[in-house]
Design an enzyme around this catalytic site. Structure first.
Site, short mmCIF file in Angstrom:
data_model
loop_
_atom_site.label_atom_id
_atom_site.label_comp_id
_atom_site.label_asym_id
_atom_site.label_seq_id
_atom_site.Cartn_x
_atom_site.Cartn_y
_atom_site.Cartn_z
CD GLU A 167 -3.00 -1.05 2.27
OE1 GLU A 167 -2.94 -0.13 3.10
OE2 GLU A 167 -3.92 -1.87 2.25
CD GLU A 375 -3.74 -6.08 4.11
OE1 GLU A 375 -4.58 -5.30 4.60
OE2 GLU A 375 -2.52 -5.88 4.13
C1 BGP Z 1 -4.41 -2.32 5.55
C2 BGP Z 1 -3.05 -2.71 6.08
C3 BGP Z 1 -3.05 -3.80 7.10
C4 BGP Z 1 -4.24 -3.80 8.04
C5 BGP Z 1 -5.55 -3.45 7.35
C6 BGP Z 1 -6.70 -3.15 8.28
O1 BGP Z 1 -4.38 -1.03 5.08
O2 BGP Z 1 -2.22 -3.13 5.01
O3 BGP Z 1 -1.82 -3.79 7.76
O4 BGP Z 1 -4.01 -3.25 9.24
O5 BGP Z 1 -5.41 -2.34 6.50
O6 BGP Z 1 -6.60 -1.82 8.69
P1 BGP Z 1 -6.71 -1.34 10.18
O7 BGP Z 1 -5.87 -2.29 10.96
O8 BGP Z 1 -6.17 0.05 10.18
O9 BGP Z 1 -8.15 -1.38 10.51
#
Ligand code: BGP
Length: 467
Positions: A167, A375
């Site tokens: 990202e 993800e």
């Molecule tokens: C993405 C990241 C992850 C993860 C996910 C969920 O942007 O790559 O590392 O954390 O988001 O986001 P958050 O944990 O901020 O809710």
């Protein structure tokens, strides 16, 4: 309903990142990352002042975790290597104990029949490189390429799926515009574009190094992608949505896929005096780096309105209903809530259709490019009750998104796997530990892991290669 089967060899897995699960941030010679320092110096920016220590204690409990991944029936696992564990301070000297940790981990995963998909950079920049200007410093992409080459040489006999960055758009945007992530700069648009350029150069150099060091292996990259709809049918909102899409999605996806930044956004940045120097050189580097696959991280869509009277950024980090997410750039666009949407407690819209559309868009931009959903997941407030976590909501979420993946495959997209975020509840960046994403519930007092209902459901799907 008839079962939907997935192509043979489809990867059923989950994802994590080093900083969010490992802990042991000062063990075996690991150096600090910008996130360790950010959490130490800005506890007020993080829910309950949490930090990535001890996270999930994975650095010590990795054996148990590999055994659990196997029990869950996964045939793949996405993880990241910690740069400051291998090269503390971003130095050129390999820290052998840190490197040996991943040797053991990869060996154990392969022995358990689990294919690793390894990301080299999931936001944990060595602090010392952060102090020297981070991704704005033209030296950082070169250091990154050296670190990447060392990983290809050391682990390339076992790891065949490599992603360079996680990202980059979020690193640039949250690091330099919203101020929510390190280095916490606010509204520094030219800094964001310089950092984005540094990140993309790092990706290109590492991609070229991969092709050199590991003949036949082409690295991929993981991008956060959102469908961005106009808030209303007006022409102004359509233009606002196109602009937001260009800045957040296309700048990065066109950059890495086509080796050319989108003309409309480039002109826009040029007029605003924001274009960094050396863009053509960056494009040439990107074109010289073969792209093995695109990893798509998908959580929610956006609705853009042209009615942006001020600049305002806020993320709901408490999960409280009275805390709203805000993202507005004066005069450009403002994201508004879809009045018909379903939302998580943190205000993220749930829209499985958006994943289908994004996968098809990648397919249309680059027919035949392998794609992984790297993800996708649901953050919840959860408790262990009588030894179980009933997360039917997560089962529904994952099933609906997998249906979208299935439809995208049927329409021609070469989607090769789905990694649910996340294997286990972890350090959720500025959300701390309240927001739980895992197939495994992590008891914060003992760090013991417990399988949630969704883990058992996903196991059946993985074993059947069907939902
Ligand atoms: C993405 C990241 C992850 C993860 C996910 C969920 O942007 O790559 O590392 O954390 O988001 O986001 P958050 O944990 O901020 O809710």
């Amino acid at each position: 309903m008839a079962k939907l089967s997935f192509p043979e060899g489809f990867i059923w897995g989950s994802a994590t990142s080093a900083l969010q699960i490992e802990g042991a941030t000062a063990e075996d010679g690991r150096g600090p990352s910008v996130w360790d320092e950010f959490c130490r110096s800005h506890p007020e920016k993080i829910y309950e002042g949490a930090s990535p220590e001890p996270a999930c204690g994975h650095y010590r409990r990795w054996r148990e975790d590999v055994a659990l991944i196997r029990e869950l029936g996964h045939n793949g696992y996405r993880l990241s290597i910690s740069w400051p564990r291998l090269f503390p301070g971003g130095s050129a000297r390999l820290n052998e104990p840190g490197a040996a940790f991943y040797d053991r981990l990869f060996d154990a995963l392969l022995a358990a029949g689990i294919e690793p998909n390894v990301t080299l950079y999931h936001w944990d920049l060595p602090q010392e490189l952060g102090e020297k200007g981070g991704w704005e410093n033209p030296d950082t992409p070169l250091r990154f390429a050296d670190y990447a080459s060392a990983c290809f040489r050391r682990y390339g006999d076992r790891v065949k799926l490599w992603s360079t960055l996680n990202e980059p758009a979020w690193t640039a945007l949250n690091g330099y515009v919203t101020g929510l992530h390190p280095p916490c700069r606010l509204r520094d648009y030219s800094g964001a574009l310089r950092a984005a350029q540094g990140l993309l150069r790092g990706h290109a150099l590492a991609g070229a190094a991969c092709a050199r060091e590991l003949p036949g292996v082409k690295a991929g990259i993981v991008l956060n992608m959102s469908r961005i709809h106009p808030a209303t049918p007006s022409a102004d909102d359509a233009a606002a949505a196109a602009l937001a899409d260009g800045m957040i999605n296309r700048w990065f996806s066109d950059g890495v896929i086509k080796g050319r930044f989108p003309e409309d956004i480039r002109n826009y940045y040029a007029k605003a005096g924001l274009l960094p120097e050396g863009l053509e050189e960056t494009e040439a580097l990107l074109r010289a780096a073969p792209l093995g696959f695109l990893g798509v991280n998908y959580y929610y869509p956006h609705y853009a309105s042209a009615d942006a009277k001020d600049t305002n950024f806020h993320l709901n980090i408490s999960g409280r209903a009275d805390e709203d997410c805000q993202f507005s750039v004066k005069g450009l666009f403002r994201f508004v809530k879809n009045p018909r949407g379903r939302f998580t407690r943190w205000g993220w819209e749930i829209d499985p259709e958006g994943l289908h559309d994004l996968l098809l868009r990648v397919h249309e931009t680059s027919p035949g490019l392998p794609i992984y959903v790297t993800e996708n997941g649901l953050g919840r407030v959860e408790e262990l009750a009588g030894g179980i976590v009933d997360d039917q909501e997560r089962i529904d979420f994952v099933r609906e998104h997998l249906r979208s993946v299935h439809r995208a495959i049927a329409a021609g997209a070469d989607v090769r796997g789905y990694y649910m975020w996340s294997l286990m509840d972890n350090f959720s960046w500025i959300n701390g530990y309240k927001k739980r994403y895992g197939f495994l519930y992590v008891d914060r007092a003992t760090l013991d892991r417990h399988k949630k209902q969704s883990a058992l459901w996903f196991r059946e799907a993985a074993l059947a290669n069907a939902i």
